[in-house]
Each structure stands twice: as C-alpha cells, then as structure tokens.
Design an enzyme around this catalytic site. Structure first.
Site, PDB file in Angstrom:
ATOM      1  N   SER A  72       4.831  57.119  42.065  1.00 39.28           N
ATOM      2  CA  SER A  72       5.391  58.096  41.134  1.00 39.28           C
ATOM      3  C   SER A  72       6.612  58.813  41.707  1.00 39.28           C
ATOM      4  CB  SER A  72       4.325  59.141  40.776  1.00 39.28           C
ATOM      5  OG  SER A  72       3.254  58.560  40.080  1.00 39.28           O
TER       6      SER A  72
ATOM      7  N   ASP B 228      -9.578  63.607  39.238  1.00 38.30           N
ATOM      8  CA  ASP B 228     -10.682  64.413  39.752  1.00 38.30           C
ATOM      9  C   ASP B 228     -11.230  63.871  41.063  1.00 38.30           C
ATOM     10  OD1 ASP B 228     -10.695  66.198  37.575  1.00 38.30           O
ATOM     11  OD2 ASP B 228     -12.039  64.916  36.415  1.00 38.30           O
ATOM     12  N   GLU B 229     -11.345  62.549  41.166  1.00 38.43           N
ATOM     13  CA  GLU B 229     -12.027  61.950  42.296  1.00 38.43           C
ATOM     14  C   GLU B 229     -11.241  62.035  43.594  1.00 38.43           C
ATOM     15  OE1 GLU B 229      -9.944  58.483  40.150  1.00 38.43           O
ATOM     16  OE2 GLU B 229     -10.896  60.400  39.649  1.00 38.43           O
TER      17      GLU B 229
ATOM     18  N   HIS C 296      -8.476  70.775  34.559  1.00 33.73           N
ATOM     19  CA  HIS C 296      -9.872  70.413  34.270  1.00 33.73           C
ATOM     20  C   HIS C 296     -10.721  71.074  35.344  1.00 33.73           C
ATOM     21  CE1 HIS C 296     -13.438  68.384  33.124  1.00 33.73           C
ATOM     22  NE2 HIS C 296     -13.343  67.337  33.931  1.00 33.73           N
TER      23      HIS C 296
ATOM     24  N   GLY D 264      -1.614  63.924  28.237  1.00 35.05           N
ATOM     25  CA  GLY D 264      -0.330  64.449  28.681  1.00 35.05           C
ATOM     26  C   GLY D 264       0.846  63.930  27.881  1.00 35.05           C
TER      27      GLY D 264
ATOM     28  N   GLU E 146     -16.208  63.294  26.325  1.00 37.13           N
ATOM     29  CA  GLU E 146     -15.638  62.020  26.767  1.00 37.13           C
ATOM     30  C   GLU E 146     -16.700  60.918  26.812  1.00 37.13           C
ATOM     31  OE1 GLU E 146     -12.303  63.957  29.819  1.00 37.13           O
ATOM     32  OE2 GLU E 146     -14.194  63.153  30.582  1.00 37.13           O
TER      33      GLU E 146
ATOM     34  N   GLU F  77     -11.336  45.585  10.811  1.00 37.76           N
ATOM     35  CA  GLU F  77     -12.314  46.442  10.144  1.00 37.76           C
ATOM     36  C   GLU F  77     -12.994  47.447  11.078  1.00 37.76           C
ATOM     37  OE1 GLU F  77     -12.630  46.743   7.017  1.00 37.76           O
ATOM     38  OE2 GLU F  77     -11.330  45.068   6.515  1.00 37.76           O
TER      39      GLU F  77
ATOM     40  N   GLU G  13      -8.544  49.965  12.156  1.00 39.81           N
ATOM     41  CA  GLU G  13      -8.552  51.017  11.135  1.00 39.81           C
ATOM     42  C   GLU G  13      -9.148  52.335  11.627  1.00 39.81           C
ATOM     43  OE1 GLU G  13      -9.808  49.995   7.201  1.00 39.81           O
ATOM     44  OE2 GLU G  13      -8.997  47.970   7.325  1.00 39.81           O
TER      45      GLU G  13
ATOM     46  N   SER H 227     -12.610  55.486  -0.422  1.00 39.55           N
ATOM     47  CA  SER H 227     -13.205  55.160  -1.721  1.00 39.55           C
ATOM     48  C   SER H 227     -14.600  55.773  -1.852  1.00 39.55           C
ATOM     49  CB  SER H 227     -13.310  53.646  -1.883  1.00 39.55           C
ATOM     50  OG  SER H 227     -14.301  53.120  -0.997  1.00 39.55           O
TER      51      SER H 227
END
Length: 338
Positions: A52, A82-83, A107, A133, A194, A226, A230, A251
């Site tokens: 990063s 977190d870990e 968190h 984020g 979660e 399906e 959707e 519907s």
C-alpha cells in the site's frame, strides 16, 4: 441513543492535530482522503515494504513507518485488520504513546476483547462508519455521507468525545448521522450482523438457493440470476424504504410467497443457531478463535477462501458479468488504488 450531526461537531479541534492513519486499505484510504479534503493534517503509517506504500504516496500522502508516525501523531487511527492490529500495537505503537494522545479505531474488537490495552493516560475512542470504506469515500465525494458510530473507552483529557465527533464529521458522518454507542455494543452487534445476516447468512442463503436449482436440473445461469444477481435489486429497495417498501415494489405473487414461505427457510433452527453464535461472540470465544487462527498461519481461513472462489456460482457469475460491461463502470473497489 444520542444522535449528532455536522452542526454538533467542532472541526477546529482537529486543525492543529497530526493524524496518523495506520493502514491504507478500504477504510484507511477513505478516512485519509476524506480527512485531507476536510483540511486536516494526515499522514499514512505503514510497515516497510507494504504494497500500500506506493498507493498512498501516489495519492499525495506523507507515508511513514508505523513507529515513527505513532511517535509524532496526536491522533492514531488504527485501520489495519483486526487480527494484526494487536501485534502492530505491541511492536510499533505502544512505545510511542504520550499522555493525552488519542488512540482510535473503526471497530471495537481489539479494545473490547482486551487484545489491546492502552495506558490509562491515553484517550481511546472509536469512529465506525456503517458501510465499507469505498462507499464512505464515494458518498463523501458526492457531498453526502455514511452514518458513523462513536464510542469512548477512555477519557483522561475530558475532551475525547468532542474529538471523536469532530473526526466523524470530518470523514462525512455528520452529513448523515453520528450515533453514540459503546465499544461492547458496537463490537458484538457488528460481529453478529456479519456472521449471521450480512455476510455469512446472505452468502449461504444465496448459494443454497443456487445449488438447489442446479441440482434440480435448472440452468446455472438461471439459478444465478434468480438467487444471486437479483439480490441487489431487493436489497436496494429495502435500503431505500424498509421491507414494506420492497414488498410494495415486487409483485403480489412474490409478496405472498415471501410472507408464507420465508419462515420455512428461516425458522426456529436458524434462530437457535443465531443465539449460539451470539453467545460465542459475547463470551470472547470467537475473538480468541480468530486470533489463534491468524497466529497459526490461517490454514483453515485460507482453505475456506480458496474453496469459496471455486464455487460454481462464482464461475457462472463472472461469466455473466462479462456480458454486462456497464457493471464495470464506476466501480467502488479498484484494487490498483485502494
């Protein structure tokens, strides 16, 4: 529950503060960019060699080693997974903390389960956007915001809540709503949501529907549309105006089927399982399991990841999305940047 907005926050409280964002992933990049756009002094704290690092530099940020940034900063926002957060805290952050420094997170996991135990003279707060984020950033750029939760764990200075409010407002939370909670409530409800609904429950429900149709001889493409594709259409309607709004839009046949068959799928067995999962979260059993999994090299986690990638619904979905190129425009997630 106390609810606040931009008018309740004083951003001048942050103007003379050095803010270190630890991590530059989904949450890290959005906090950093939103804070900078709000006029704050932001730097990115990363381990040397982090993938990063060039992304943050390309975005125009000062990037520092975690220990150096923690030593200089007035507010340290930990946005690593977190870990790994507790290990990074012990190795690179703890020694640089000064009395009156603000240690923050998005968190409450590590603070609530005491994986990180800050000194008593350090202010500890949480600002937790209620959305990924990438959404936090995209909404901010539109002049909108994602609701945020704030919580205070330690307040030796007496001004920690005001700092938390200002921070939440600076990342866009005050444009929607800033809700005050506790570390315990945020952590336990977040993990529960979660695991049982948003990620674990929904993904297993979609895959179970997909598998049921395919095993019955229906085309995988039809099963995908399906039971998976959707889902967004339905969730958007719920997001816009609740379950009643969704039922108004579909519907009459769909609404009747929803209300007469839904409880046969999500019944008492599911509710019993949910209560068991909540108990594991409340007791700290899940937190200990997850940290132990990480420290053992994540063999189970990695195996589960690989198996999920190869599920037939993922293969079919990738093929169908390739037929809909408009879905690739204005993507929230761009791995080359964040």
């Amino acid at each position: 529950m106390n609810i606040y907005y931009d008018r309740d926050a004083d951003l001048s409280l942050l103007k003379d503060k050095k803010i270190a964002i630890v991590g530059y992933g989904s949450q890290g990049h959005s906090h950093a960019l939103n804070l900078r756009d709000s006029g704050m002094d932001v730097r990115i704290a990363l381990k040397s060699g982090s993938g990063s690092w060039p992304k943050a530099e390309n975005a125009g940020f000062l990037v520092q080693e975690v220990a150096q940034a923690a030593k200089e900063a007035d507010i340290i926002m930990i946005l690593t997974p977190d870990e790994v957060a507790s290990e990074m805290y012990a190795a690179d952050i703890k020694a640089g903390l000064r009395p009156g420094t603000c240690l923050a997170c998005a968190h409450g996991f590590n603070i609530h389960f005491k994986k990180i135990v800050p000194p008593d003279d350090v202010n500890v707060f949480m600002v937790a956007p209620k959305g990924p984020g990438h959404l936090l950033r995209s909404e901010f750029e539109k002049g909108q915001g994602v609701p945020c939760l704030i919580a205070i764990a330690q307040d030796p200075s007496g001004s920690t809540k005001d700092i938390a409010l200002a921070y939440a407002s600076a990342i866009g939370g005050g444009r929607a709503a800033i809700l005050e909670t506790s570390f315990k409530e945020e952590t336990e409800t977040d993990l529960f949501g979660e695991q049982t609904v948003l990620c674990g429950g929904v993904t297993e429900l979609m895959r179970a529907g997909f598998e049921t149709l395919v095993e019955a001889g229906y085309a995988p493409e039809m099963a995908f549309f399906e039971c998976i594709h959707e889902m967004k259409l339905i969730v958007d309607l719920v997001y816009e105006g609740g379950i009643t709004n969704m039922r108004y839009s579909v519907s009459n046949t769909a609404e009747y089927g929803d209300m007469t068959r839904g409880k046969r799928v999500i019944g008492e067995e599911t509710r019993t399982a949910m209560k068991g999962i909540l108990a594991d979260i409340q007791s700290g059993k899940f937190a200990d399991e997850w940290i132990a999994e990480h420290r053992s090299g994540s063999p189970n986690f990695n195996a589960l990841r690989e198996a999920a990638k190869g599920h037939q619904s993922e293969v079919v979905g990738a093929h169908l999305r390739g037929m809909m190129p408009w879905m690739q425009q204005n993507r929230l997630v761009d791995k080359a940047k964040n």
